[in-house]
Design a protein around this motif. Structure first.
Motif, short mmCIF file in Angstrom:
data_model
loop_
_atom_site.label_atom_id
_atom_site.label_comp_id
_atom_site.label_asym_id
_atom_site.label_seq_id
_atom_site.Cartn_x
_atom_site.Cartn_y
_atom_site.Cartn_z
N VAL A 209 30.92 -30.55 -21.76
CA VAL A 209 30.27 -30.49 -23.08
C VAL A 209 28.77 -30.21 -22.97
CG1 VAL A 209 31.95 -32.06 -24.10
CG2 VAL A 209 29.87 -32.99 -23.10
N SER A 210 28.25 -30.11 -21.73
CA SER A 210 26.84 -29.81 -21.56
C SER A 210 26.60 -28.32 -21.79
CB SER A 210 26.38 -30.21 -20.15
OG SER A 210 27.02 -29.40 -19.18
N PRO A 211 25.39 -27.93 -22.16
CA PRO A 211 25.12 -26.51 -22.46
C PRO A 211 24.93 -25.63 -21.23
CG PRO A 211 23.14 -27.82 -22.80
CD PRO A 211 24.24 -28.80 -22.49
N ILE A 212 24.96 -26.20 -20.04
CA ILE A 212 24.72 -25.40 -18.85
C ILE A 212 25.86 -24.42 -18.62
CG2 ILE A 212 25.81 -27.05 -17.27
CD1 ILE A 212 23.62 -26.33 -15.22
N VAL A 213 25.53 -23.21 -18.21
CA VAL A 213 26.53 -22.18 -17.96
C VAL A 213 27.12 -22.39 -16.57
CG1 VAL A 213 25.42 -20.53 -19.49
CG2 VAL A 213 24.79 -20.59 -17.07
N PRO A 214 28.35 -21.91 -16.34
CA PRO A 214 29.01 -22.14 -15.04
C PRO A 214 28.20 -21.66 -13.84
CG PRO A 214 30.57 -21.32 -16.64
CD PRO A 214 29.24 -21.25 -17.31
N MET A 215 27.52 -20.51 -13.98
CA MET A 215 26.77 -19.98 -12.84
C MET A 215 25.67 -20.94 -12.40
SD MET A 215 24.69 -16.37 -12.47
CE MET A 215 26.20 -15.42 -12.68
N ARG A 216 24.96 -21.51 -13.35
CA ARG A 216 23.90 -22.45 -13.00
C ARG A 216 24.46 -23.73 -12.40
NH1 ARG A 216 19.43 -22.20 -17.94
NH2 ARG A 216 18.83 -20.01 -17.62
N LEU A 217 25.60 -24.16 -12.90
CA LEU A 217 26.21 -25.36 -12.35
C LEU A 217 26.62 -25.15 -10.90
CD1 LEU A 217 27.32 -28.23 -12.64
CD2 LEU A 217 29.44 -27.23 -13.51
N VAL A 218 27.20 -23.99 -10.62
CA VAL A 218 27.62 -23.68 -9.25
C VAL A 218 26.41 -23.65 -8.32
CG1 VAL A 218 28.58 -21.88 -7.77
CG2 VAL A 218 29.72 -22.46 -9.92
N PHE A 219 25.34 -22.98 -8.75
CA PHE A 219 24.14 -22.93 -7.93
C PHE A 219 23.49 -24.31 -7.78
CE2 PHE A 219 23.88 -18.28 -9.08
CZ PHE A 219 24.15 -17.85 -7.80
N ALA A 220 23.55 -25.11 -8.82
CA ALA A 220 22.97 -26.46 -8.75
C ALA A 220 23.68 -27.31 -7.71
CB ALA A 220 23.05 -27.13 -10.12
N LYS A 221 24.99 -27.14 -7.57
CA LYS A 221 25.73 -27.90 -6.57
C LYS A 221 25.47 -27.39 -5.15
CE LYS A 221 29.42 -29.79 -9.40
NZ LYS A 221 29.09 -31.17 -8.99
N MET A 222 25.02 -26.14 -5.03
CA MET A 222 24.76 -25.57 -3.72
C MET A 222 23.40 -25.99 -3.15
SD MET A 222 26.15 -21.67 -4.28
CE MET A 222 25.42 -21.14 -2.73
N VAL A 223 22.42 -26.20 -4.03
CA VAL A 223 21.04 -26.39 -3.58
C VAL A 223 20.87 -27.56 -2.61
CG1 VAL A 223 18.70 -26.98 -4.33
CG2 VAL A 223 19.99 -25.21 -5.54
N PRO A 224 21.36 -28.78 -2.91
CA PRO A 224 21.12 -29.89 -1.97
C PRO A 224 21.70 -29.65 -0.58
CG PRO A 224 21.88 -30.71 -4.09
CD PRO A 224 22.07 -29.22 -4.12
N TYR A 225 22.91 -29.10 -0.53
CA TYR A 225 23.53 -28.86 0.77
C TYR A 225 22.86 -27.69 1.49
CZ TYR A 225 27.05 -32.00 -1.06
OH TYR A 225 27.69 -33.10 -1.59
N PHE A 226 22.34 -26.73 0.74
CA PHE A 226 21.60 -25.64 1.36
C PHE A 226 20.33 -26.16 2.03
CE2 PHE A 226 18.23 -22.44 1.12
CZ PHE A 226 18.80 -21.41 1.85
N LEU A 227 19.59 -27.03 1.33
CA LEU A 227 18.37 -27.59 1.90
C LEU A 227 18.67 -28.45 3.13
CD1 LEU A 227 16.42 -28.54 -1.35
CD2 LEU A 227 16.12 -26.53 0.10
N MET A 228 19.77 -29.22 3.08
CA MET A 228 20.14 -30.02 4.24
C MET A 228 20.54 -29.12 5.41
SD MET A 228 22.83 -33.14 4.56
CE MET A 228 21.61 -34.24 3.85
N SER A 229 21.19 -28.00 5.10
CA SER A 229 21.58 -27.08 6.16
C SER A 229 20.37 -26.43 6.81
CB SER A 229 22.51 -25.99 5.59
OG SER A 229 23.69 -26.56 5.10
N VAL A 230 19.32 -26.17 6.02
CA VAL A 230 18.09 -25.63 6.59
C VAL A 230 17.49 -26.60 7.60
CG1 VAL A 230 15.71 -24.95 6.06
CG2 VAL A 230 17.59 -24.17 4.60
#
Length: 368
Positions: A209-230
């Motif tokens: 029910v949040s206004p966020i679009v699927p693309m942004r949600l997918v990228f939001a879930k990627m960011v923390p693990y991407f930074l940890m992988s760096v």
């Protein structure tokens, strides 16, 4: 943008709140690179051997000294007679026996030819073959320093040259493979349970029910693990250079960019699995079967791809780790530039776009 940052912050909280998982994600890559670099190696070192010296002259003593000085061998026992040879092998204490015949030095000086018998324990044929090759190389090295043209007839010798890894260190092979495994482990397997976790604990309804679009949600879930992988990429490269003595022969910036490309591909693949799974258990099982095992078995890290059956070679083309492993070998070990890895980079880029597109479309379908 504010909504996107909110979901990124939310994912960070999920990651940091579970301190045990967070600790494992940071420490496991370091443990794996050290274990594979030092303990699990395809090199044969410090192998226990026995010597049966029936001659006991200066030539045999010199060869024994060279064998003992080599890092490949550890002389465990000097066998007094041939009768004790088989019993020593049966005890399982040795993998190789070096047998000198009587009058070895005298025969070498008078006939220009002498024989040394190398007896290997072929119950492990690969190790036995490697030990015999190492021992032969030591003996040939002694012969090269001993002979001269006046005493020994001319012979044709083979000259061996090992490119890129002249010392045949196993860490040169394991570091790129462990990088692929660690990044796949942290990125794909951990992200594969992210969306499934939302479904399982009941917070997916809030997200829907949040206004966020699927693309942004997918990228939001990627960011923390991407930074940890760096962070993991940096720690692996530092350990490789300063602990395992694996130099970075090529361009460091190019190597890091390729690692980030593979990280994004792994994250996208993990999210794809997560989006089609209804529980964390299913997501984890799919990750192990679809991601981790192919990475270990079909990437060329443990087994050469060219030695596999045609069916497995064909399947390996769909494994992102295969292209990343080849890229890291070419840049880090061989010192090659982008012109030699553009094909692998392009394949990884296409895979990344495909996995992201399917993840977004699949998630959007669930929103309707």
């Amino acid at each position: 943008m504010r909504q996107f940052l909110f979901f990124v912050k939310k994912e960070f909280y999920h990651l940091v709140r579970d301190r045990q998982t967070f600790f494992i994600l940071l420490c496991l890559p370091l443990a794996l690179i050290l274990i594979f670099g030092f303990a699990l190696t395809n090199e044969v070192k410090n192998s226990r051997i026995a010597v049966l010296d029936n001659s006991k002259d200066k030539a045999t003593r010199a060869i024994i000294d060279q064998l003992e000085a080599s890092r490949y061998f550890d002389i465990l026992e000097y066998i007094p007679s041939n009768d004790k040879l088989e019993a020593t092998f049966r005890s399982g204490k040795i993998k190789l026996a070096v047998v000198f015949p009587p009058n070895f030095n005298q025969e070498l000086l008078h006939t220009n030819t002498a024989t040394i018998q190398l007896i290997g324990d072929a119950s492990d044929p690969n190790t036995s073959n490697a030990l015999i090759n190492y021992a032969t190389a030591v003996i040939m090295d002694y012969q090269a320093g001993f002979r001269n043209a006046a005493e020994i007839p001319l012979r044709i010798n083979t000259e061996i040259r090992m490119l890129y890894n002249p010392q045949l260190k196993g860490s040169y092979n394991f570091v790129p493979g462990v990088m692929a495994m660690v990044l796949m482990l942290v990125c794909a397997i951990m992200t594969s349970i992210s969306i499934a976790r939302e479904k399982e604990i009941g917070t997916m309804e809030v997200i829907l029910v949040s206004p966020i679009v699927p693309m942004r949600l997918v990228f939001a879930k990627m960011v923390p693990y991407f930074l940890m992988s760096v962070v993991n990429i940096g720690s692996i490269l530092l350990l490789s250079v300063y602990v395992l003595d694996v130099p970075i022969q090529g361009n460091l910036v190019l190597l890091i960019l390729e690692c980030m490309m593979f990280t994004i591909a792994s994250l996208a693949l993990g999210l794809l699995i997560s989006s089609i799974s209804n529980s964390q258990q299913v997501a984890m099982l799919l990750s192990v079967v679809v991601l981790f095992l192919p990475t270990a078995m079909l990437s060329g890290f443990m087994f050469p791809v060219e030695n596999m059956p045609a069916v497995l070679r064909f399947i390996s083309h769909a494994v992102p780790a295969r292209w990343f492993y080849t890229t890291v070998i070419n840049i880090m070990i061989k010192g090659l530039g982008f012109e030699y890895v553009w094909k692998e980079t392009l394949i990884l880029a296409v895979m990344t776009v495909f996995f992201l597109a399917v993840s977004i479309l699949n998630f959007k379908t669930r929103l309707e």
